[in-house]
Scaffold this motif. Structure first.
Motif, PDB file in Angstrom:
ATOM      1  N   ILE A 132     -60.338  46.935  13.139  1.00 26.20           N
ATOM      2  CA  ILE A 132     -60.483  46.897  14.886  1.00 26.20           C
ATOM      3  C   ILE A 132     -61.566  47.923  15.034  1.00 26.20           C
ATOM      4  O   ILE A 132     -62.482  47.797  16.048  1.00 26.20           O
ATOM      5  CB  ILE A 132     -59.165  48.030  15.041  1.00 26.20           C
ATOM      6  N   ARG A 142     -64.170  46.650  17.978  1.00 25.90           N
ATOM      7  CA  ARG A 142     -64.524  47.649  18.922  1.00 25.90           C
ATOM      8  C   ARG A 142     -65.585  47.884  18.859  1.00 25.90           C
ATOM      9  O   ARG A 142     -66.810  47.943  19.911  1.00 25.90           O
ATOM     10  CB  ARG A 142     -63.912  49.234  18.377  1.00 25.90           C
ATOM     11  N   LEU A 178     -56.379  47.658  21.534  1.00 23.39           N
ATOM     12  CA  LEU A 178     -56.896  46.750  21.760  1.00 23.39           C
ATOM     13  C   LEU A 178     -56.725  45.705  22.916  1.00 23.39           C
ATOM     14  O   LEU A 178     -56.219  44.673  22.953  1.00 23.39           O
ATOM     15  CB  LEU A 178     -57.165  45.580  20.420  1.00 23.39           C
ATOM     16  N   GLU A 212     -54.097  54.318  16.396  1.00 22.04           N
ATOM     17  CA  GLU A 212     -55.586  54.445  17.492  1.00 22.04           C
ATOM     18  C   GLU A 212     -56.367  53.988  16.291  1.00 22.04           C
ATOM     19  O   GLU A 212     -58.057  53.337  16.219  1.00 22.04           O
ATOM     20  CB  GLU A 212     -55.862  56.005  17.571  1.00 22.04           C
TER      21      GLU A 212
END
Length: 326
Positions: free
Chosen positions: A212, A216, A234, A287
């Motif tokens: 992730i 990002r 996402l 998160e």
């Protein structure tokens, strides 16, 4: 630092413990030295990330530090066997999202995935992600499939090791799309994602937790979250259904287990501590790692039932893909 009774009393007052844990806040086992949380992969992978998110909170509840120990190798079997053979005293536990996958792909596992372990908790569930190195000239899953079909054997697909969830997700992707790629196994999610970023491998199906940050940050391009719906972690990445590959839906789960002969009072205390830590860190798990905790795994039996079901499902996926254990 709070001792275990104080921490559990505070958690109970805050309504943070599930019913089964609240019923077990009386006298019981209490840790008197650090507890090792074995991660059977290299640092930086999904299990390492999830384990470290919850470790401090578990330590505060138990009144002893939780030491995260990476024992990588053999697709998680080295670390898992170490825990299976450890003293069943509550001081060695395992977090391993590949736990149920290993017997589906390895012919001779040096332990029994179900009977050699006792359930402690489930940290959560997370879909895998279809990602590519940004240098690959594709922006959708369908463009990737077309490129791979036009260039059989030209591109490498990285996994977190033979028998890992990333390996099974990759085999599912290959079987459904009928593409020819070279599968390269690395020693954990961290190294496999690093290989994707370095363009040693051009595509993969890593866990959301291990990829992730790179997605990002732009060092990897996500083409699909391998779930029926988009992930809030996402939100701009299409689901497998939206990407046109609805059969490639695959998520992993993170069981936390102890050696099989661990006494019930010890499992009760560990389970209550880990479940409370997971609940308190739920937002952070989603998160930072794309991992969503779920209720329903409050007893050792429920945890191991999930593992057993995972073994059956992963075996079915691989056999359908024509992959036999070796």
């Amino acid at each position: 630092m709070l001792d275990r009774r104080q921490a559990l009393r505070l958690a109970l007052a805050a309504g943070l413990l599930p019913a089964s844990a609240r019923a077990q806040t009386g006298p019981g086992w209490r840790a008197t030295r650090p507890v090792r949380l074995v991660v059977p992969f290299a640092p930086g992978g999904s299990n390492d990330i999830v384990g470290r998110i919850i470790a401090d909170t578990v330590g505060q509840i138990l009144g002893q530090p939780i030491v995260v120990e990476n024992r990588a190798g053999a697709g998680s079997m080295i670390g898992a066997e170490h825990v299976a053979r450890s003293a069943p005293d509550g001081y060695t536990v395992l977090i391993n999202s590949a736990h149920a996958a290993v017997p589906a792909i390895v012919a001779r596992v040096p332990y029994n995935t179900v009977t050699d372990f006792a359930g402690v908790a489930v940290a959560g569930f997370s879909p895998h992600v279809l990602v590519v190195n940004p240098q690959l000239p594709v922006r959708t899953a369908q463009e990737l499939i077309a490129l791979l079909r036009a260039n059989p054997g030209k591109y490498n697909l990285s996994t977190a090791g033979r028998g890992s969830g990333a390996h099974i997700a990759a085999e599912l992707f290959r079987a459904v799309t009928k593409v020819d790629v070279e599968v390269i196994h690395y020693r954990g999610g961290g190294p496999s994602v690093a290989a994707l970023v370095a363009n040693e491998s051009q595509l993969g199906c890593p866990t959301m937790a291990s990829s992730i940050g790179q997605v990002r940050g732009g060092s990897l391009r996500a083409l699909a979250v391998l779930a029926e719906q988009r992930s809030s972690a996402l939100p701009d990445v299409p689901s497998a259904v939206e990407a046109g590959i609805p059969e490639v839906v695959f998520e992993e789960f993170f069981p936390i287990v102890a050696p099989a002969a661990t006494p019930a009072p010890v499992l009760d205390a560990l389970g209550a501590a880990f479940r409370t830590a997971i609940q308190q860190n739920a937002a952070k798990l989603t998160e930072m790692a794309g991992v969503t905790p779920r209720a329903g795994y409050e007893t050792p039996e429920q945890v191991m039932a999930l593992v057993r079901e995972g073994v059956e499902r992963y075996t079915a996926i691989l056999r359908a893909a024509g992959v036999q254990p070796e």
